[in-house]
Design a protein around this motif. Structure first.
Motif, PDB file in Angstrom:
ATOM      1  N   PHE A   1       0.949  -1.198  -0.061  1.00  0.00           N
ATOM      2  CA  PHE A   1      -0.259   0.011  -0.137  1.00  0.00           C
ATOM      3  C   PHE A   1       0.893   1.183   0.036  1.00  0.00           C
ATOM      4  CE2 PHE A   1      -3.101  -2.831   2.313  1.00  0.00           C
ATOM      5  CZ  PHE A   1      -4.171  -3.019   1.366  1.00  0.00           C
ATOM      6  N   ASP A   2       1.004   1.849  -1.081  1.00  0.00           N
ATOM      7  CA  ASP A   2       1.913   2.915  -1.248  1.00  0.00           C
ATOM      8  C   ASP A   2       1.000   4.369  -0.841  1.00  0.00           C
ATOM      9  OD1 ASP A   2       4.302   4.409  -2.072  1.00  0.00           O
ATOM     10  OD2 ASP A   2       3.780   4.601  -4.030  1.00  0.00           O
ATOM     11  N   GLU A   3       1.890   5.222  -0.314  1.00  0.00           N
ATOM     12  CA  GLU A   3       1.220   6.499   0.030  1.00  0.00           C
ATOM     13  C   GLU A   3      -0.002   6.295   0.909  1.00  0.00           C
ATOM     14  OE1 GLU A   3       2.472   9.320  -0.034  1.00  0.00           O
ATOM     15  OE2 GLU A   3       4.151   8.878  -1.466  1.00  0.00           O
ATOM     16  N   VAL A   4      -0.036   5.466   2.009  1.00  0.00           N
ATOM     17  CA  VAL A   4      -1.144   4.963   2.650  1.00  0.00           C
ATOM     18  C   VAL A   4      -2.011   6.079   3.274  1.00  0.00           C
ATOM     19  CG1 VAL A   4       0.188   4.369   4.669  1.00  0.00           C
ATOM     20  CG2 VAL A   4      -1.827   2.897   4.192  1.00  0.00           C
ATOM     21  N   GLN A   5      -1.175   7.111   3.701  1.00  0.00           N
ATOM     22  CA  GLN A   5      -1.703   8.217   4.465  1.00  0.00           C
ATOM     23  C   GLN A   5      -2.868   8.802   3.572  1.00  0.00           C
ATOM     24  OE1 GLN A   5       1.033   8.604   2.896  1.00  0.00           O
ATOM     25  NE2 GLN A   5       1.313  10.364   1.732  1.00  0.00           N
TER      26      GLN A   5
ATOM     27  N   VAL B   1      -5.260   7.291   1.677  1.00  0.00           N
ATOM     28  CA  VAL B   1      -6.685   6.543   2.123  1.00  0.00           C
ATOM     29  C   VAL B   1      -6.471   6.021   3.663  1.00  0.00           C
ATOM     30  CG1 VAL B   1      -8.071   4.574   1.400  1.00  0.00           C
ATOM     31  CG2 VAL B   1      -6.618   5.753  -0.268  1.00  0.00           C
ATOM     32  N   PRO B   2      -6.978   6.732   4.381  1.00  0.00           N
ATOM     33  CA  PRO B   2      -6.754   6.418   5.950  1.00  0.00           C
ATOM     34  C   PRO B   2      -7.275   4.966   6.457  1.00  0.00           C
ATOM     35  CG  PRO B   2      -7.266   8.520   5.899  1.00  0.00           C
ATOM     36  CD  PRO B   2      -7.383   7.958   4.447  1.00  0.00           C
ATOM     37  N   ARG B   3      -8.536   4.456   5.684  1.00  0.00           N
ATOM     38  CA  ARG B   3      -8.744   3.348   5.819  1.00  0.00           C
ATOM     39  C   ARG B   3      -8.064   2.133   5.433  1.00  0.00           C
ATOM     40  NH1 ARG B   3     -15.348   3.048   4.393  1.00  0.00           N
ATOM     41  NH2 ARG B   3     -16.110   4.833   5.850  1.00  0.00           N
ATOM     42  N   ALA B   4      -7.111   2.502   4.624  1.00  0.00           N
ATOM     43  CA  ALA B   4      -5.973   1.490   4.308  1.00  0.00           C
ATOM     44  C   ALA B   4      -5.185   1.147   5.387  1.00  0.00           C
ATOM     45  CB  ALA B   4      -5.421   1.801   2.926  1.00  0.00           C
ATOM     46  N   MET B   5      -5.215   2.137   5.949  1.00  0.00           N
ATOM     47  CA  MET B   5      -4.145   2.164   7.297  1.00  0.00           C
ATOM     48  C   MET B   5      -4.794   1.421   8.469  1.00  0.00           C
ATOM     49  SD  MET B   5      -2.119   5.011   9.292  1.00  0.00           S
ATOM     50  CE  MET B   5      -3.041   6.475   8.530  1.00  0.00           C
ATOM     51  N   THR B   6      -5.891   1.309   8.612  1.00  0.00           N
ATOM     52  CA  THR B   6      -6.769   0.710   9.795  1.00  0.00           C
ATOM     53  C   THR B   6      -7.122  -0.717   9.006  1.00  0.00           C
ATOM     54  OG1 THR B   6      -8.979   1.437   8.713  1.00  0.00           O
ATOM     55  CG2 THR B   6      -8.042   2.647  10.297  1.00  0.00           C
ATOM     56  N   SER B   7      -6.781  -1.009   7.924  1.00  0.00           N
ATOM     57  CA  SER B   7      -7.051  -2.552   7.561  1.00  0.00           C
ATOM     58  C   SER B   7      -5.756  -3.274   7.692  1.00  0.00           C
ATOM     59  CB  SER B   7      -7.270  -2.423   5.980  1.00  0.00           C
ATOM     60  OG  SER B   7      -6.087  -2.085   4.996  1.00  0.00           O
ATOM     61  N   LEU B   8      -4.653  -2.658   8.042  1.00  0.00           N
ATOM     62  CA  LEU B   8      -3.585  -3.436   8.530  1.00  0.00           C
ATOM     63  C   LEU B   8      -3.933  -4.197   9.787  1.00  0.00           C
ATOM     64  CD1 LEU B   8      -0.726  -0.657   8.233  1.00  0.00           C
ATOM     65  CD2 LEU B   8      -1.267  -2.406   6.403  1.00  0.00           C
ATOM     66  N   LYS B   9      -4.742  -3.600  10.649  1.00  0.00           N
ATOM     67  CA  LYS B   9      -5.026  -4.558  11.633  1.00  0.00           C
ATOM     68  C   LYS B   9      -5.761  -5.803  11.552  1.00  0.00           C
ATOM     69  CE  LYS B   9      -7.865  -4.346  16.023  1.00  0.00           C
ATOM     70  NZ  LYS B   9      -8.725  -3.462  16.772  1.00  0.00           N
ATOM     71  N   MET B  10      -6.718  -5.580  10.548  1.00  0.00           N
ATOM     72  CA  MET B  10      -7.483  -6.931   9.908  1.00  0.00           C
ATOM     73  C   MET B  10      -6.397  -7.746   9.347  1.00  0.00           C
ATOM     74  SD  MET B  10     -10.683  -5.246   8.045  1.00  0.00           S
ATOM     75  CE  MET B  10     -10.996  -6.856   7.233  1.00  0.00           C
ATOM     76  N   PHE B  11      -5.322  -7.464   8.491  1.00  0.00           N
ATOM     77  CA  PHE B  11      -4.297  -8.380   7.941  1.00  0.00           C
ATOM     78  C   PHE B  11      -3.700  -9.160   9.060  1.00  0.00           C
ATOM     79  CE2 PHE B  11      -4.513  -6.242   3.734  1.00  0.00           C
ATOM     80  CZ  PHE B  11      -4.564  -6.970   2.893  1.00  0.00           C
ATOM     81  N   ASN B  12      -3.410  -8.295  10.163  1.00  0.00           N
ATOM     82  CA  ASN B  12      -2.633  -9.095  11.181  1.00  0.00           C
ATOM     83  C   ASN B  12      -3.436 -10.206  12.069  1.00  0.00           C
ATOM     84  OD1 ASN B  12      -2.151  -8.677  14.337  1.00  0.00           O
ATOM     85  ND2 ASN B  12      -0.160  -8.439  13.246  1.00  0.00           N
TER      86      ASN B  12
ATOM     87  N   SER C   1       4.069   9.050   4.021  1.00  0.00           N
ATOM     88  CA  SER C   1       4.978  10.108   4.170  1.00  0.00           C
ATOM     89  C   SER C   1       4.746  10.176   5.977  1.00  0.00           C
ATOM     90  CB  SER C   1       4.620  11.584   3.773  1.00  0.00           C
ATOM     91  OG  SER C   1       3.415  11.903   4.310  1.00  0.00           O
ATOM     92  N   ALA C   2       5.563  10.821   6.673  1.00  0.00           N
ATOM     93  CA  ALA C   2       5.431  11.064   7.944  1.00  0.00           C
ATOM     94  C   ALA C   2       4.363  11.876   8.278  1.00  0.00           C
ATOM     95  CB  ALA C   2       6.950  11.528   8.807  1.00  0.00           C
ATOM     96  N   LEU C   3       4.398  13.077   7.586  1.00  0.00           N
ATOM     97  CA  LEU C   3       3.398  13.992   7.701  1.00  0.00           C
ATOM     98  C   LEU C   3       2.015  13.325   7.681  1.00  0.00           C
ATOM     99  CD1 LEU C   3       4.184  17.122   5.418  1.00  0.00           C
ATOM    100  CD2 LEU C   3       3.874  17.187   7.868  1.00  0.00           C
ATOM    101  N   GLY C   4       1.566  12.852   6.584  1.00  0.00           N
ATOM    102  CA  GLY C   4       0.352  11.875   6.641  1.00  0.00           C
ATOM    103  C   GLY C   4      -0.011  11.075   7.996  1.00  0.00           C
ATOM    104  N   ILE C   5       0.887  10.433   8.075  1.00  0.00           N
ATOM    105  CA  ILE C   5       0.749   9.039   9.103  1.00  0.00           C
ATOM    106  C   ILE C   5       0.645   9.705  10.472  1.00  0.00           C
ATOM    107  CG2 ILE C   5       1.908   7.046  10.022  1.00  0.00           C
ATOM    108  CD1 ILE C   5       2.942   6.430   7.288  1.00  0.00           C
ATOM    109  N   ALA C   6       1.602  10.534  10.611  1.00  0.00           N
ATOM    110  CA  ALA C   6       1.483  11.262  12.006  1.00  0.00           C
ATOM    111  C   ALA C   6       0.222  12.076  12.284  1.00  0.00           C
ATOM    112  CB  ALA C   6       2.687  12.144  12.316  1.00  0.00           C
ATOM    113  N   MET C   7      -0.448  12.748  11.134  1.00  0.00           N
ATOM    114  CA  MET C   7      -1.703  13.582  11.432  1.00  0.00           C
ATOM    115  C   MET C   7      -2.916  12.850  10.760  1.00  0.00           C
ATOM    116  SD  MET C   7       0.182  15.687  12.688  1.00  0.00           S
ATOM    117  CE  MET C   7       1.909  16.218  12.487  1.00  0.00           C
ATOM    118  N   HIS C   8      -3.552  12.061  11.317  1.00  0.00           N
ATOM    119  CA  HIS C   8      -4.509  11.163  10.685  1.00  0.00           C
ATOM    120  C   HIS C   8      -5.842  11.244  11.586  1.00  0.00           C
ATOM    121  CE1 HIS C   8      -2.093   8.421  13.390  1.00  0.00           C
ATOM    122  NE2 HIS C   8      -3.250   8.070  13.456  1.00  0.00           N
ATOM    123  N   PRO C   9      -6.157  12.530  11.608  1.00  0.00           N
ATOM    124  CA  PRO C   9      -7.694  12.583  12.564  1.00  0.00           C
ATOM    125  C   PRO C   9      -8.722  11.875  12.207  1.00  0.00           C
ATOM    126  CG  PRO C   9      -7.437  14.515  11.132  1.00  0.00           C
ATOM    127  CD  PRO C   9      -6.221  13.616  10.874  1.00  0.00           C
ATOM    128  N   GLY C  10      -9.558  11.009  13.049  1.00  0.00           N
ATOM    129  CA  GLY C  10     -10.401  10.373  12.522  1.00  0.00           C
ATOM    130  C   GLY C  10     -10.436   8.865  12.401  1.00  0.00           C
TER     131      GLY C  10
END
Length: 306
Positions: free
Chosen positions: A25-29, A31-42, A55-64
Motif C-alpha cells: 500500500f503506497d502513500e497509505v496516508q 486512504v486512511p482506511r487502508a491504514m486501519t485495514s492493517l489490523k485486519m491483515f494482522n 509520508s511522516a506528515l500524513g501518517i502522524a496527522m490522521h484525525p478520525g
C-alpha cells in the motif's frame, strides 16, 4: 478480507497468494482506511505479507482514524548517511574504507574524504536529490541539486496547510510553522546555547511556538536535540527540556533554507570553517540512523555536541 484480496487482485492484475506475493500500500496516508485495514491483515489474514509506505506528515496527522497499535512493525527511514551517499555515488572503495573506521588509512586519504564530505554537506541525503547528483558525475551539477532542494522545501511548505486543522490545533498555524522552520538556519548560525524564541519573532515566547515545534518534530521535518547537564547514562535522565536546539531533517535542505552558496563549502578551509552548523547536522544524521538520540552536553560552562 474475503472481498478485499480478490479486489486487490483484480485492480493489480496479479493473483495474490500468501506464499509468494507482497502486497504494498503506497502513500497509505491518502486512504486512511487502508491504514486501519492493517489490523485486519494482522488478525484475520496473517499469512499475507503486507507493506505500507507513506509520508511522516500524513501518517502522524490522521484525525478520525485509529492507528493499528501493536499490529504492525514500524521502520522509519531517514536521509542517507555519508557512507550511503558514497555508495550511491559509486565511491565503493571510499565507503568501505570508512565503515571499519580505519583511521590511519583515512588520514592518508584525508583530502579525498573531505572533498566528498563537502559534496555530501551540500547535496544531503534525500534519495531523489542524491540520484540527480550522482547522475551528473564526474562533473556535478550543483545548480540542479539546489533546484530540486528548493522544490522539496516548497512542497513541505504546501503540506503544512494540508495537514493542519485549525479547529483541532489553534496554536499551530501555517504562519508559525513557517516562522519556526525558517528560523532554524539563523538559530544554528548564532552562538546561542539553546533555541531562542525571540529569533523566530521579535518578542516571541515559548507558549507561542511550542506547539509548532512539536508539530515539526512529530512530522519528522525537524529534530529536537535537548541539552543535558552531565555525561551520565542514561542521558535522557539528565535532559533539560527547556534548553534545546532544533535541526532540519537533512543537511542538504538546511543549506537550501540558508541559501548557502556552493563555493562556501567547496573553496577552501577558511570559508568551510564558517559553517559549523552543517558539521553538527552531518554528525547528527548517522546518530539518528541508528536510533540513537543525540544530545548536547553542557560541561563546566562549555558546550560539547553529541
Amino acid at each position: 478480507m474475503e472481498r478485499l484480496i480478490p479486489a486487490l487482485s483484480i485492480e493489480s492484475g496479479t493473483k495474490i497468494t500468501p506464499e509468494d506475493t507482497l502486497v504494498i500500500f503506497d502513500e497509505v496516508q491518502e486512504v486512511p482506511r487502508a491504514m486501519t485495514s492493517l489490523k485486519m491483515f494482522n488478525e484475520v489474514a496473517p499469512e499475507y505479507d503486507v507493506l505500507a509506505t507513506g509520508s511522516a506528515l500524513g501518517i502522524a496527522m490522521h484525525p478520525g482514524f485509529s492507528f493499528p497499535v501493536g499490529k504492525v512493525s514500524r521502520l522509519k527511514l531517514y536521509p542517507m548517511s555519508f557512507v550511503e551517499f558514497l555508495y550511491a555515488c559509486k565511491q565503493y572503495a571510499l565507503a568501505e574504507m570508512l565503515e571499519p573506521k580505519d583511521f590511519p588509512l583515512i588520514n592518508v586519504m584525508h583530502d579525498r574524504v573531505m572533498t566528498w564530505l563537502r559534496y555530501f554537506m551540500y547535496t544531503g541525503g534525500m534519495p531523489e536529490i542524491v540520484e540527480a547528483f550522482a547522475s551528473t558525475l564526474p562533473n556535478p551539477d550543483f545548480t540542479a541539486v539546489r533546484k530540486l532542494q528548493n522544490s522539496l522545501v516548497s512542497d513541505y511548505r504546501d503540506n503544512f496547510s494540508k495537514h493542519i486543522d485549525m479547529r483541532d490545533s489553534p496554536a499551530v498555524t501555517t504562519l508559525r510553522l513557517n516562522q519556526v522552520w525558517d528560523s532554524i538556519p539563523s538559530q544554528l548560525a548564532k552562538e546561542n546555547k539553546k533555541f531562542v524564541y525571540g529569533v523566530v519573532r521579535a518578542g516571541g515566547r515559548g507558549k507561542d511556538f511550542e506547539s509548532a515545534i512539536q508539530w515539526l518534530v512529530d512530522a519528522s521535518l525537524a529534530l529536537r536535540v535537548n541539552r543535558v547537564s552531565a555525561p551520565l547514562e542514561p542521558l535522557a535522565a539528565y535532559a533539560d527540556g527547556s534548553a534545546f536546539k532544533l535541526y532540519s531533517l537533512d543537511v542538504g535542505l538546511l543549506g537550501a533554507l540558508s541559501g548557502l552558496n556552493v563555493r562556501v563549502l567547496l573553496e577552501g578551509d577558511a570559508l568551510f570553517s564558517r559553517v559549523q552548523r552543517f558539521d553538527r547536522r552531518t554528525i547528527c544524521m548517522p546518530a539518528i540512523d541508528h536510533d540513537e538520540r543525540p544530545f548536547t552536553l553542557l560541561l563546566v560552562g562549555r558546550e560539547l555536541q553529541w
